[in-house]
Design a protein around this motif. Structure first.
Motif, PDB file in Angstrom:
ATOM      1  N   ARG A 303       0.823  -1.218   0.000  1.00  0.00           N
ATOM      2  CA  ARG A 303       0.000   0.000   0.000  1.00  0.00           C
ATOM      3  C   ARG A 303       0.848   1.256   0.000  1.00  0.00           C
ATOM      4  NH1 ARG A 303      -5.251  -1.738   1.197  1.00  0.00           N
ATOM      5  NH2 ARG A 303      -5.263  -3.502   2.624  1.00  0.00           N
ATOM      6  N   ASP A 304       2.052   1.176   0.597  1.00  0.00           N
ATOM      7  CA  ASP A 304       2.952   2.332   0.619  1.00  0.00           C
ATOM      8  C   ASP A 304       3.653   2.542  -0.707  1.00  0.00           C
ATOM      9  OD1 ASP A 304       2.299   2.339   3.238  1.00  0.00           O
ATOM     10  OD2 ASP A 304       4.181   1.430   3.930  1.00  0.00           O
ATOM     11  N   GLY A 305       3.361   1.693  -1.683  1.00  0.00           N
ATOM     12  CA  GLY A 305       3.990   1.851  -2.990  1.00  0.00           C
ATOM     13  C   GLY A 305       5.366   1.208  -3.079  1.00  0.00           C
ATOM     14  N   GLU A 306       5.700   0.370  -2.103  1.00  0.00           N
ATOM     15  CA  GLU A 306       6.981  -0.344  -2.173  1.00  0.00           C
ATOM     16  C   GLU A 306       6.869  -1.558  -3.078  1.00  0.00           C
ATOM     17  OE1 GLU A 306       9.963  -0.669   1.350  1.00  0.00           O
ATOM     18  OE2 GLU A 306       7.926  -0.918   2.131  1.00  0.00           O
ATOM     19  N   ILE A 307       7.961  -1.858  -3.771  1.00  0.00           N
ATOM     20  CA  ILE A 307       8.043  -3.076  -4.579  1.00  0.00           C
ATOM     21  C   ILE A 307       9.183  -3.906  -4.004  1.00  0.00           C
ATOM     22  CG2 ILE A 307       8.405  -4.029  -6.883  1.00  0.00           C
ATOM     23  CD1 ILE A 307       7.577  -1.264  -7.974  1.00  0.00           C
ATOM     24  N   ILE A 308       8.882  -5.117  -3.546  1.00  0.00           N
ATOM     25  CA  ILE A 308       9.882  -5.935  -2.858  1.00  0.00           C
ATOM     26  C   ILE A 308      10.032  -7.270  -3.569  1.00  0.00           C
ATOM     27  CG2 ILE A 308      10.464  -7.047  -0.656  1.00  0.00           C
ATOM     28  CD1 ILE A 308       8.369  -4.953   0.560  1.00  0.00           C
ATOM     29  N   CYS A 309      11.269  -7.604  -3.975  1.00  0.00           N
ATOM     30  CA  CYS A 309      11.537  -8.900  -4.610  1.00  0.00           C
ATOM     31  C   CYS A 309      12.142  -9.843  -3.569  1.00  0.00           C
ATOM     32  CB  CYS A 309      12.525  -8.761  -5.764  1.00  0.00           C
ATOM     33  SG  CYS A 309      11.937  -7.770  -7.141  1.00  0.00           S
ATOM     34  N   SER A 310      11.639 -11.083  -3.493  1.00  0.00           N
ATOM     35  CA  SER A 310      12.175 -12.037  -2.517  1.00  0.00           C
ATOM     36  C   SER A 310      13.596 -12.437  -2.885  1.00  0.00           C
ATOM     37  CB  SER A 310      11.286 -13.279  -2.456  1.00  0.00           C
ATOM     38  OG  SER A 310      11.376 -14.012  -3.654  1.00  0.00           O
ATOM     39  N   SER A 311      13.880 -12.463  -4.185  1.00  0.00           N
ATOM     40  CA  SER A 311      15.200 -12.811  -4.724  1.00  0.00           C
ATOM     41  C   SER A 311      15.048 -12.614  -6.223  1.00  0.00           C
ATOM     42  CB  SER A 311      15.562 -14.260  -4.414  1.00  0.00           C
ATOM     43  OG  SER A 311      14.628 -15.114  -5.040  1.00  0.00           O
ATOM     44  N   GLN A 312      16.117 -12.784  -6.965  1.00  0.00           N
ATOM     45  CA  GLN A 312      15.973 -12.629  -8.416  1.00  0.00           C
ATOM     46  C   GLN A 312      16.814 -13.647  -9.149  1.00  0.00           C
ATOM     47  OE1 GLN A 312      15.768  -8.045  -8.528  1.00  0.00           O
ATOM     48  NE2 GLN A 312      15.639  -8.664 -10.669  1.00  0.00           N
ATOM     49  N   ARG A 313      16.607 -14.921  -8.777  1.00  0.00           N
ATOM     50  CA  ARG A 313      17.360 -15.976  -9.446  1.00  0.00           C
ATOM     51  C   ARG A 313      16.752 -16.316 -10.798  1.00  0.00           C
ATOM     52  NH1 ARG A 313      17.418 -17.850  -3.881  1.00  0.00           N
ATOM     53  NH2 ARG A 313      15.279 -18.455  -4.265  1.00  0.00           N
ATOM     54  N   GLY A 314      15.441 -16.501 -10.790  1.00  0.00           N
ATOM     55  CA  GLY A 314      14.799 -17.054 -11.987  1.00  0.00           C
ATOM     56  C   GLY A 314      14.187 -16.017 -12.908  1.00  0.00           C
ATOM     57  N   PHE A 315      14.427 -14.736 -12.635  1.00  0.00           N
ATOM     58  CA  PHE A 315      13.810 -13.719 -13.492  1.00  0.00           C
ATOM     59  C   PHE A 315      14.586 -12.407 -13.397  1.00  0.00           C
ATOM     60  CE2 PHE A 315      12.154 -12.916  -9.326  1.00  0.00           C
ATOM     61  CZ  PHE A 315      11.846 -11.572  -9.260  1.00  0.00           C
ATOM     62  N   GLY A 316      14.403 -11.567 -14.390  1.00  0.00           N
ATOM     63  CA  GLY A 316      14.952 -10.216 -14.333  1.00  0.00           C
ATOM     64  C   GLY A 316      13.819  -9.267 -14.003  1.00  0.00           C
ATOM     65  N   PHE A 317      14.139  -8.138 -13.415  1.00  0.00           N
ATOM     66  CA  PHE A 317      13.093  -7.155 -13.128  1.00  0.00           C
ATOM     67  C   PHE A 317      13.610  -5.761 -13.423  1.00  0.00           C
ATOM     68  CE2 PHE A 317      10.740  -4.310 -10.157  1.00  0.00           C
ATOM     69  CZ  PHE A 317       9.491  -4.471 -10.737  1.00  0.00           C
ATOM     70  N   SER A 318      12.847  -5.007 -14.202  1.00  0.00           N
ATOM     71  CA  SER A 318      13.218  -3.612 -14.418  1.00  0.00           C
ATOM     72  C   SER A 318      12.031  -2.728 -14.101  1.00  0.00           C
ATOM     73  CB  SER A 318      13.689  -3.412 -15.862  1.00  0.00           C
ATOM     74  OG  SER A 318      12.776  -3.997 -16.752  1.00  0.00           O
ATOM     75  N   LEU A 319      12.298  -1.659 -13.370  1.00  0.00           N
ATOM     76  CA  LEU A 319      11.266  -0.707 -12.986  1.00  0.00           C
ATOM     77  C   LEU A 319      10.822   0.108 -14.182  1.00  0.00           C
ATOM     78  CD1 LEU A 319      12.312   0.996  -9.620  1.00  0.00           C
ATOM     79  CD2 LEU A 319      10.238  -0.314 -10.093  1.00  0.00           C
ATOM     80  N   ALA A 320       9.546   0.437 -14.230  1.00  0.00           N
ATOM     81  CA  ALA A 320       9.073   1.334 -15.269  1.00  0.00           C
ATOM     82  C   ALA A 320       9.545   2.743 -14.951  1.00  0.00           C
ATOM     83  CB  ALA A 320       7.547   1.302 -15.341  1.00  0.00           C
ATOM     84  N   ASP A 321       9.608   3.573 -15.974  1.00  0.00           N
ATOM     85  CA  ASP A 321      10.150   4.909 -15.814  1.00  0.00           C
ATOM     86  C   ASP A 321       9.053   5.870 -15.366  1.00  0.00           C
ATOM     87  OD1 ASP A 321      11.937   6.938 -15.804  1.00  0.00           O
ATOM     88  OD2 ASP A 321      11.850   7.281 -17.976  1.00  0.00           O
TER      89      ASP A 321
END
Ligand code: ADP
Ligand code: MG
Length: 323
Positions: A303-321
């Motif tokens: 709800r606070d607008g945080e994005i939290i990844c548990s780990s990033q072994r099996g995927f890539g993640f890029s934030l939108a601009d």
């Protein structure tokens, strides 16, 4: 329709937009995939009107047949449906599980996503909670039967049907020799191989965005991405939001700091199960739990607008601009 060298086929099924992407145009294959989805839905749905007295009962799904016989007798189901129900049972009886496949009576009463727009009286919820104990459901693996011992009990596989079907579609496409493809069953994405030599890019939606804005993009290959969000189906009343994932203990929609949980896993059925389990745990417990589950990864939006990844072994993640 061609998109980055892929051909997209679309349909609306199970109340959701369905998207299939294939590297070559193949109308017959796409038709077979949509037919397969329909067949699977016909086995699992609980969202059909019941036939009147004397009507054709063969039109019922296997799960509806089990529900109709609640308090009366066990019902035999096919092996795949039995396996799915057994899996649902197993995760429902885990200590503290937010997943409950016997939650049907409460889902039907709230009708969230199906014209539900009011909070049921507490006395009614209390009475229905008595009918949702997953430990009461009796499974007989040898006879392949399922028995709901109390009249009014109902199984609801709505939280895992799409994941199950996404995996069935993946297996079928593989069998047909398709190496690269994507199936999106309204929030359950399953991928095969690559998209024109690159990982598949799956958008992470911004909760409650009207324009379909994205928070970011996940890059996966041969994996499933499942998102469960409080913004998918809900109603609002007196400034409160009531969404469609229910807390099996309280009988009310789950309420914590999470707006969505996205799970990256090999099988979409696992993604479906884990989105519900993790949603029920909240961020802190979920992150601790995932340390013991190397095959399951998750992205949480709070709800606070945080994005939290548990780990990033099996995927890539890029934030939108965006902000
Ligand atoms: P969707 O992808 O359609 O948004 P989810 O995978 O998030 O759906 O599952 C929500 C559905 O699961 C509900 O509509 C209901 O049918 C069922 N459901 C609701 N609460 C629970 C629960 N605690 N455990 C298992 N199933 C649930
Ligand atoms: Mg789900």
């Amino acid at each position: 329709m061609s998109q980055q060298g892929f051909y997209a086929y679309q349909a609306v099924m199970m109340g959701s937009p369905i998207l299939l992407k294939l590297p070559q145009p193949d109308e017959p294959l796409a038709r077979n995939v949509f037919r397969l989805i329909k067949q699977q839905e016909n086995l699992l749905t609980v969202n059909r009107p019941l036939p009147g007295a004397g009507a054709d009962r063969s039109a019922l799904s296997q799960v509806m047949a089990v529900n109709l016989a609640a308090g009366q007798h066990p019902v035999q189901v096919s092996q795949p449906v039995f396996n799915l129900i057994a899996r649902a049972h197993q995760v429902s009886v885990l200590a503290g599980s937010a997943f409950n496949f016997a939650i049907g009576p409460l889902v039907k009463r709230w009708k969230i996503g199906f014209q539900g727009n009011s909070v049921p009286p507490q006395a009614e919820l209390d009475a229905l909670l008595q009918l949702t104990d997953p430990r009461q459901v009796q499974l007989d693996a040898d006879a392949r039967t399922v028995y709901l011992p109390l009249a009014g009990m109902e199984i609801d596989l709505g939280a895992i049907a799409k994941g199950w079907i996404a995996d069935v579609v993946r297996d079928y496409l593989r069998q047909q020799g398709v190496a690269d493809a994507l199936i999106n069953l309204g929030g359950n994405v399953q991928t095969l191989g690559l998209s024109a030599g690159q990982p598949w890019a799956i958008g992470l939606k911004q909760p409650f965005s009207q324009q379909g804005a994205l928070l970011g993009t996940l890059a996966v290959s041969g994996k499933s991405v499942v998102t469960s969000g409080v913004y998918e189906r809900y109603f609002e009343l007196d400034g409160r939001r009531y969404h469609h994932i229910l807390d099996p203990q309280a009988g009310y929609p789950l309420d914590n700091e999470l707006l969505s949980v996205t799970v990256i896993s090999e099988h979409s059925i696992d993604g479906d199960i884990w989105t519900t389990l993790l949603y029920g745990m909240g961020v802190e417990k979920a992150l601790a739990c995932l340390k013991t589950q190397p095959e399951i990864e998750a992205v949480f939006v709070t709800r606070d607008g945080e994005i939290i990844c548990s780990s990033q072994r099996g995927f890539g993640f890029s934030l939108a601009d965006t902000n």
